[in-house]
Design a protein around this motif. Structure first.
Motif, PDB file in Angstrom:
ATOM      1  N   VAL A  60       0.820  -1.210   0.000  1.00 16.27           N
ATOM      2  CA  VAL A  60       0.000   0.000   0.000  1.00 16.27           C
ATOM      3  C   VAL A  60       0.855   1.262   0.000  1.00 16.27           C
ATOM      4  CG1 VAL A  60      -1.912  -1.087   1.234  1.00 16.27           C
ATOM      5  CG2 VAL A  60      -0.139   0.069   2.522  1.00 16.27           C
ATOM      6  N   LYS A  61       0.194   2.346  -0.316  1.00 19.62           N
ATOM      7  CA  LYS A  61       0.752   3.694  -0.188  1.00 19.62           C
ATOM      8  C   LYS A  61      -0.266   4.471   0.618  1.00 19.62           C
ATOM      9  CE  LYS A  61       2.284   7.566  -3.029  1.00 19.62           C
ATOM     10  NZ  LYS A  61       2.411   8.048  -4.412  1.00 19.62           N
ATOM     11  N   VAL A  62       0.137   4.916   1.822  1.00 20.99           N
ATOM     12  CA  VAL A  62      -0.775   5.612   2.725  1.00 20.99           C
ATOM     13  C   VAL A  62      -0.220   6.990   3.070  1.00 20.99           C
ATOM     14  CG1 VAL A  62      -1.759   3.506   3.730  1.00 20.99           C
ATOM     15  CG2 VAL A  62       0.267   4.498   4.749  1.00 20.99           C
ATOM     16  N   ALA A  63      -1.118   7.892   3.431  1.00 21.62           N
ATOM     17  CA  ALA A  63      -0.725   9.249   3.822  1.00 21.62           C
ATOM     18  C   ALA A  63      -1.432   9.599   5.112  1.00 21.62           C
ATOM     19  CB  ALA A  63      -1.094  10.244   2.730  1.00 21.62           C
ATOM     20  N   GLY A  64      -0.795  10.412   5.920  1.00 21.55           N
ATOM     21  CA  GLY A  64      -1.426  10.843   7.164  1.00 21.55           C
ATOM     22  C   GLY A  64      -0.477  11.662   8.015  1.00 21.55           C
ATOM     23  N   THR A  65      -0.877  11.843   9.263  1.00 24.22           N
ATOM     24  CA  THR A  65      -0.103  12.610  10.226  1.00 24.22           C
ATOM     25  C   THR A  65       0.447  11.682  11.291  1.00 24.22           C
ATOM     26  OG1 THR A  65      -1.482  14.554   9.871  1.00 24.22           O
ATOM     27  CG2 THR A  65      -0.212  14.498  11.903  1.00 24.22           C
ATOM     28  N   LEU A  66       1.704  11.901  11.670  1.00 27.12           N
ATOM     29  CA  LEU A  66       2.297  11.109  12.741  1.00 27.12           C
ATOM     30  C   LEU A  66       1.778  11.639  14.079  1.00 27.12           C
ATOM     31  CD1 LEU A  66       5.986  10.887  11.475  1.00 27.12           C
ATOM     32  CD2 LEU A  66       4.190   9.152  11.296  1.00 27.12           C
ATOM     33  N   ARG A  67       1.131  10.778  14.824  1.00 34.20           N
ATOM     34  CA  ARG A  67       0.608  11.177  16.137  1.00 34.20           C
ATOM     35  C   ARG A  67       1.675  11.054  17.216  1.00 34.20           C
ATOM     36  NH1 ARG A  67      -5.240   8.280  16.888  1.00 34.20           N
ATOM     37  NH2 ARG A  67      -6.505   9.912  15.978  1.00 34.20           N
ATOM     38  N   THR A  68       2.366   9.915  17.246  1.00 34.17           N
ATOM     39  CA  THR A  68       3.400   9.682  18.250  1.00 34.17           C
ATOM     40  C   THR A  68       4.632   9.094  17.580  1.00 34.17           C
ATOM     41  OG1 THR A  68       2.634   7.439  18.725  1.00 34.17           O
ATOM     42  CG2 THR A  68       1.713   9.198  20.078  1.00 34.17           C
ATOM     43  N   VAL A  69       5.791   9.368  18.160  1.00 31.76           N
ATOM     44  CA  VAL A  69       7.046   8.785  17.704  1.00 31.76           C
ATOM     45  C   VAL A  69       7.798   8.358  18.955  1.00 31.76           C
ATOM     46  CG1 VAL A  69       9.209   9.174  16.459  1.00 31.76           C
ATOM     47  CG2 VAL A  69       7.115  10.276  15.671  1.00 31.76           C
ATOM     48  N   THR A  70       8.144   7.061  19.041  1.00 34.98           N
ATOM     49  CA  THR A  70       8.837   6.536  20.219  1.00 34.98           C
ATOM     50  C   THR A  70       9.968   5.606  19.807  1.00 34.98           C
ATOM     51  OG1 THR A  70       7.288   4.689  20.396  1.00 34.98           O
ATOM     52  CG2 THR A  70       6.785   6.628  21.702  1.00 34.98           C
ATOM     53  N   LEU A  71      10.959   5.486  20.686  1.00 32.48           N
ATOM     54  CA  LEU A  71      12.037   4.531  20.508  1.00 32.48           C
ATOM     55  C   LEU A  71      11.702   3.337  21.381  1.00 32.48           C
ATOM     56  CD1 LEU A  71      14.825   3.776  19.409  1.00 32.48           C
ATOM     57  CD2 LEU A  71      15.811   4.918  21.395  1.00 32.48           C
ATOM     58  N   ARG A  72      11.508   2.186  20.743  1.00 33.18           N
ATOM     59  CA  ARG A  72      11.135   0.985  21.480  1.00 33.18           C
ATOM     60  C   ARG A  72      11.942  -0.184  20.943  1.00 33.18           C
ATOM     61  NH1 ARG A  72       5.245   0.613  21.339  1.00 33.18           N
ATOM     62  NH2 ARG A  72       5.440   2.220  22.900  1.00 33.18           N
ATOM     63  N   PRO A  73      12.904  -0.694  21.721  1.00 34.77           N
ATOM     64  CA  PRO A  73      13.717  -1.818  21.244  1.00 34.77           C
ATOM     65  C   PRO A  73      12.871  -3.069  20.977  1.00 34.77           C
ATOM     66  CG  PRO A  73      14.669  -0.834  23.209  1.00 34.77           C
ATOM     67  CD  PRO A  73      13.317  -0.235  23.036  1.00 34.77           C
ATOM     68  N   ARG A  74      13.227  -3.793  19.922  1.00 32.25           N
ATOM     69  CA  ARG A  74      12.589  -5.067  19.585  1.00 32.25           C
ATOM     70  C   ARG A  74      13.694  -6.112  19.503  1.00 32.25           C
ATOM     71  NH1 ARG A  74       7.484  -5.320  16.399  1.00 32.25           N
ATOM     72  NH2 ARG A  74       6.415  -3.366  16.776  1.00 32.25           N
ATOM     73  N   ALA A  75      13.604  -7.094  20.367  1.00 33.68           N
ATOM     74  CA  ALA A  75      14.598  -8.183  20.428  1.00 33.68           C
ATOM     75  C   ALA A  75      16.019  -7.633  20.552  1.00 33.68           C
ATOM     76  CB  ALA A  75      14.468  -9.088  19.214  1.00 33.68           C
ATOM     77  N   GLY A  76      16.199  -6.611  21.376  1.00 29.73           N
ATOM     78  CA  GLY A  76      17.515  -6.036  21.610  1.00 29.73           C
ATOM     79  C   GLY A  76      18.012  -5.105  20.527  1.00 29.73           C
ATOM     80  N   VAL A  77      17.217  -4.876  19.498  1.00 26.85           N
ATOM     81  CA  VAL A  77      17.598  -3.993  18.391  1.00 26.85           C
ATOM     82  C   VAL A  77      16.770  -2.718  18.502  1.00 26.85           C
ATOM     83  CG1 VAL A  77      17.643  -3.765  15.879  1.00 26.85           C
ATOM     84  CG2 VAL A  77      18.102  -5.977  16.933  1.00 26.85           C
ATOM     85  N   PRO A  78      17.393  -1.552  18.342  1.00 26.36           N
ATOM     86  CA  PRO A  78      16.592  -0.327  18.406  1.00 26.36           C
ATOM     87  C   PRO A  78      15.564  -0.283  17.280  1.00 26.36           C
ATOM     88  CG  PRO A  78      18.824   0.168  17.677  1.00 26.36           C
ATOM     89  CD  PRO A  78      18.793  -1.275  18.051  1.00 26.36           C
ATOM     90  N   ALA A  79      14.418   0.277  17.602  1.00 21.84           N
ATOM     91  CA  ALA A  79      13.352   0.413  16.599  1.00 21.84           C
ATOM     92  C   ALA A  79      12.614   1.726  16.850  1.00 21.84           C
ATOM     93  CB  ALA A  79      12.385  -0.758  16.689  1.00 21.84           C
ATOM     94  N   LEU A  80      12.515   2.530  15.816  1.00 22.87           N
ATOM     95  CA  LEU A  80      11.767   3.784  15.891  1.00 22.87           C
ATOM     96  C   LEU A  80      10.345   3.485  15.451  1.00 22.87           C
ATOM     97  CD1 LEU A  80      12.063   6.841  16.438  1.00 22.87           C
ATOM     98  CD2 LEU A  80      12.407   7.115  13.979  1.00 22.87           C
ATOM     99  N   GLU A  81       9.390   3.722  16.342  1.00 20.25           N
ATOM    100  CA  GLU A  81       7.981   3.448  16.049  1.00 20.25           C
ATOM    101  C   GLU A  81       7.197   4.748  16.017  1.00 20.25           C
ATOM    102  OE1 GLU A  81       6.080   0.579  18.534  1.00 20.25           O
ATOM    103  OE2 GLU A  81       7.652  -0.909  18.242  1.00 20.25           O
ATOM    104  N   ALA A  82       6.290   4.831  15.062  1.00 20.26           N
ATOM    105  CA  ALA A  82       5.428   6.006  14.936  1.00 20.26           C
ATOM    106  C   ALA A  82       4.013   5.535  14.631  1.00 20.26           C
ATOM    107  CB  ALA A  82       5.925   6.918  13.827  1.00 20.26           C
TER     108      ALA A  82
END
Length: 138
Positions: A60-82
C-alpha cells in the motif's frame, strides 16, 4: 393550483438549507472530527489508500499525520515506532535498527509505502519507504 412547489422556489429553498446545515455541522463538530475529515480528504487527494481499507500482506501507499514517535527496542535492536493516522484508523510504522530519523516527529505529515502486516491486531508497516510532506501544507 397544485400542491407541488415550482422548481425555482424549491431550488432556492434547498441551497441555503444545505449551506446552513454544513455550517452547523462544522460548528458543532469537535476539533478532532474536523482534523480527521481534513486528513481523509488529503489521503484521497494524494491518491493513497485509506488505512481502514488496508488488509494483511497488501502493498500500500498511505498518507497521514504522525501522532506519536517513540524509541522501542525489539529483540535487543533499536526500533523507531510512529503511529500514522489518516482520519480513518491508525497504522504503526516501524523502522528497525534506527534510533531517530530527521523529520520524523509528531505532527508531521508523511506518505509511506510498503507491505502491511498485522501484529497484535494492529496494522504495521516495517521499514517503509516514506516521503515527508512540506511543512507549508500543514
Amino acid at each position: 393550483m397544485s400542491a407541488v412547489p415550482r422548481r425555482e422556489k424549491a431550488g432556492r429553498a434547498e441551497r441555503p438549507s444545505g449551506r446552513f446545515r454544513r455550517m452547523l455541522d462544522r460548528l458543532s463538530s469537535s476539533q478532532e472530527d474536523l482534523e480527521s475529515e481534513e486528513l481523509r480528504e488529503d489521503t484521497q487527494a494524494t491518491g493513497c489508500t485509506r488505512i481502514s481499507e488496508c488488509s494483511d500482506r497488501q502493498i500500500v501507499k498511505v498518507a497521514g499525520t504522525l501522532r506519536t514517535v517513540t524509541l522501542r527496542p525489539r529483540a535487543g535492536v533499536p526500533a523507531l515506532e510512529a503511529e500514522l493516522f489518516d482520519g480513518t484508523e491508525p497504522l504503526d510504522v516501524v523502522w528497525l535498527g534506527r534510533r531517530s530519523i530527521v523529520g520524523i516527529e509528531p505532527g508531521r505529515r508523511i506518505i509511506a509505502s510498503g507491505r502491511v502486516a498485522m501484529s497484535h491486531g494492529r496494522r504495521v508497516l516495517f521499514n517503509p519507504t516514506y516521503e515527508l510532506r512540506p511543512l507549508g501544507k500543514e
